[in-house]
Design a protein around this motif. Sequence first.
Motif, PDB file in Angstrom:
ATOM      1  N   MET A   1     -29.275 -52.474 -78.411  1.00 14.08           N
ATOM      2  CA  MET A   1     -28.823 -51.145 -78.020  1.00 14.08           C
ATOM      3  C   MET A   1     -29.848 -50.517 -77.096  1.00 14.08           C
ATOM      4  SD  MET A   1     -27.148 -49.541 -81.487  1.00 14.08           S
ATOM      5  CE  MET A   1     -26.654 -48.065 -80.593  1.00 14.08           C
ATOM      6  N   THR A   2     -29.418 -49.456 -76.423  1.00 17.18           N
ATOM      7  CA  THR A   2     -30.281 -48.736 -75.511  1.00 17.18           C
ATOM      8  C   THR A   2     -29.956 -47.247 -75.617  1.00 17.18           C
ATOM      9  OG1 THR A   2     -31.003 -48.558 -73.203  1.00 17.18           O
ATOM     10  CG2 THR A   2     -28.670 -48.965 -73.584  1.00 17.18           C
ATOM     11  N   THR A   3     -30.586 -46.453 -74.776  1.00 14.97           N
ATOM     12  CA  THR A   3     -30.389 -45.011 -74.788  1.00 14.97           C
ATOM     13  C   THR A   3     -29.994 -44.549 -73.394  1.00 14.97           C
ATOM     14  OG1 THR A   3     -32.061 -44.747 -76.522  1.00 14.97           O
ATOM     15  CG2 THR A   3     -31.433 -42.779 -75.297  1.00 14.97           C
ATOM     16  N   THR A  11     -29.594 -37.276 -75.243  1.00 22.48           N
ATOM     17  CA  THR A  11     -29.768 -38.722 -75.353  1.00 22.48           C
ATOM     18  C   THR A  11     -28.645 -39.298 -76.211  1.00 22.48           C
ATOM     19  OG1 THR A  11     -31.223 -38.485 -77.277  1.00 22.48           O
ATOM     20  CG2 THR A  11     -32.261 -38.558 -75.092  1.00 22.48           C
ATOM     21  N   ILE A  12     -28.023 -40.368 -75.715  1.00 21.85           N
ATOM     22  CA  ILE A  12     -26.886 -40.977 -76.395  1.00 21.85           C
ATOM     23  C   ILE A  12     -27.210 -42.436 -76.662  1.00 21.85           C
ATOM     24  CG2 ILE A  12     -24.442 -41.564 -76.239  1.00 21.85           C
ATOM     25  CD1 ILE A  12     -24.058 -39.235 -74.371  1.00 21.85           C
ATOM     26  N   PRO A  13     -27.177 -42.885 -77.926  1.00 17.02           N
ATOM     27  CA  PRO A  13     -27.344 -44.315 -78.190  1.00 17.02           C
ATOM     28  C   PRO A  13     -26.158 -45.088 -77.627  1.00 17.02           C
ATOM     29  CG  PRO A  13     -26.723 -43.160 -80.195  1.00 17.02           C
ATOM     30  CD  PRO A  13     -26.977 -42.110 -79.163  1.00 17.02           C
ATOM     31  N   ALA A  14     -26.422 -46.202 -76.969  1.00 18.64           N
ATOM     32  CA  ALA A  14     -25.366 -46.932 -76.281  1.00 18.64           C
ATOM     33  C   ALA A  14     -25.613 -48.433 -76.373  1.00 18.64           C
ATOM     34  CB  ALA A  14     -25.276 -46.497 -74.815  1.00 18.64           C
ATOM     35  N   THR A  15     -24.569 -49.189 -76.071  1.00 16.62           N
ATOM     36  CA  THR A  15     -24.612 -50.645 -76.043  1.00 16.62           C
ATOM     37  C   THR A  15     -24.078 -51.120 -74.708  1.00 16.62           C
ATOM     38  OG1 THR A  15     -24.229 -50.738 -78.432  1.00 16.62           O
ATOM     39  CG2 THR A  15     -23.864 -52.756 -77.186  1.00 16.62           C
ATOM     40  N   THR A 175     -14.826 -46.288 -79.834  1.00 13.76           N
ATOM     41  CA  THR A 175     -15.915 -45.657 -79.117  1.00 13.76           C
ATOM     42  C   THR A 175     -15.431 -45.220 -77.740  1.00 13.76           C
ATOM     43  OG1 THR A 175     -18.187 -45.964 -78.325  1.00 13.76           O
ATOM     44  CG2 THR A 175     -16.733 -47.871 -78.243  1.00 13.76           C
ATOM     45  N   LYS A 197     -20.588 -46.075 -75.923  1.00 10.13           N
ATOM     46  CA  LYS A 197     -21.339 -45.221 -76.832  1.00 10.13           C
ATOM     47  C   LYS A 197     -21.458 -45.868 -78.206  1.00 10.13           C
ATOM     48  CE  LYS A 197     -21.342 -40.515 -78.743  1.00 10.13           C
ATOM     49  NZ  LYS A 197     -20.626 -39.217 -78.774  1.00 10.13           N
ATOM     50  N   GLY A 198     -22.658 -45.804 -78.798  1.00 10.90           N
ATOM     51  CA  GLY A 198     -22.858 -46.290 -80.154  1.00 10.90           C
ATOM     52  C   GLY A 198     -23.000 -47.794 -80.217  1.00 10.90           C
ATOM     53  N   HIS A 199     -22.777 -48.351 -81.429  1.00 13.76           N
ATOM     54  CA  HIS A 199     -22.947 -49.764 -81.677  1.00 13.76           C
ATOM     55  C   HIS A 199     -21.598 -50.467 -81.666  1.00 13.76           C
ATOM     56  CE1 HIS A 199     -21.858 -48.176 -85.624  1.00 13.76           C
ATOM     57  NE2 HIS A 199     -21.398 -49.384 -85.896  1.00 13.76           N
TER      58      HIS A 199
END
Length: 303
Positions: A1-3, A11-15, A175, A197-199
């Motif tokens: 994952m990244t940001t 800041t949004i956690p993303a894949t 997502t 967005k997300g995992h």
Amino acid sequence: MTTVFQPNGETIPATILVIKRGGNVVTDKKWPERHGGYRVEVGYNRYVAQDWEMKNAGGRGGKINRLAAADLPPLQKIKSWAVRPQEWIKYEVGQKIVVSEKFKEGDVIDIHGVSKEKGFASSIKRWGHHRGPMTHGSKHHRRVGSLGGGTGTARLFPGRKMPAHQGGFPCKTRTKILKIIDNIDEDNMPETMIVVKGHVPGFTAHWKEGGSFVYFNHPNFRGDGRFKRDPVWMWYVQDEKDDPYVPIPAHAWTMKAYWGRDMRWLSEEKWKYWPDGFPGYDHSHDPFFEDCDPRKSVKAPEW
């Protein structure tokens, strides 16, 4: 994952999902008269077939030969989707699917994959159960404890949360697409990059072979037309003085699908063996019969 950093500082956690060179290719088209419905088959991830695969005529060898008949290379992943007839005619065998033509940034999607396998896990790790006390001579730290009553029920109810193998099952995550970078033409780079967005289900690509395979689609909402039913008139007697074949609107709905098969497929099969209809059957109520009584039957509208 990244940001992913937004312009407002959020800041949004993303894949990051990638599509390799070659992309997704249409390998086959299916239609109601032969397959029972409109479907489009798509293949992904080209590879070099081994000799042992070609010997398995009923498995991979059969798939490889079928792809070769359509002038397509061996593909590792093949999957088909049901589509509406007006979308079915837009695809051709060998056509390349471009992500930016089907999806856009901000779309909500469903990502399907297989979750990570974590092996045999305790109920604490698997279900989040609380542990027992760790001091004062307690011998009940991470054990499961009582499972059911010894009297009365004297059994375990189905669905009891217990230790077992965790992970390795199909799952879905809903997502949103944050960014699409398509048609990348650089060395040592994938063809398409999709930031969501997300995992997502599966494991990350930490080595050259890559990570888990996933596929995504638009959410199957009940109102998007996939489960469309065609309105019909219901015929029944309203009153003794009224005509028994007076249509009453909005009282009945019918589906064109019959256990996964298109109704037109069933009618074609019937005319194949009985061109004049079933012997001894009254076709005046049959909407698929050309000489039916228009007052006693209803013609389903076209899609």
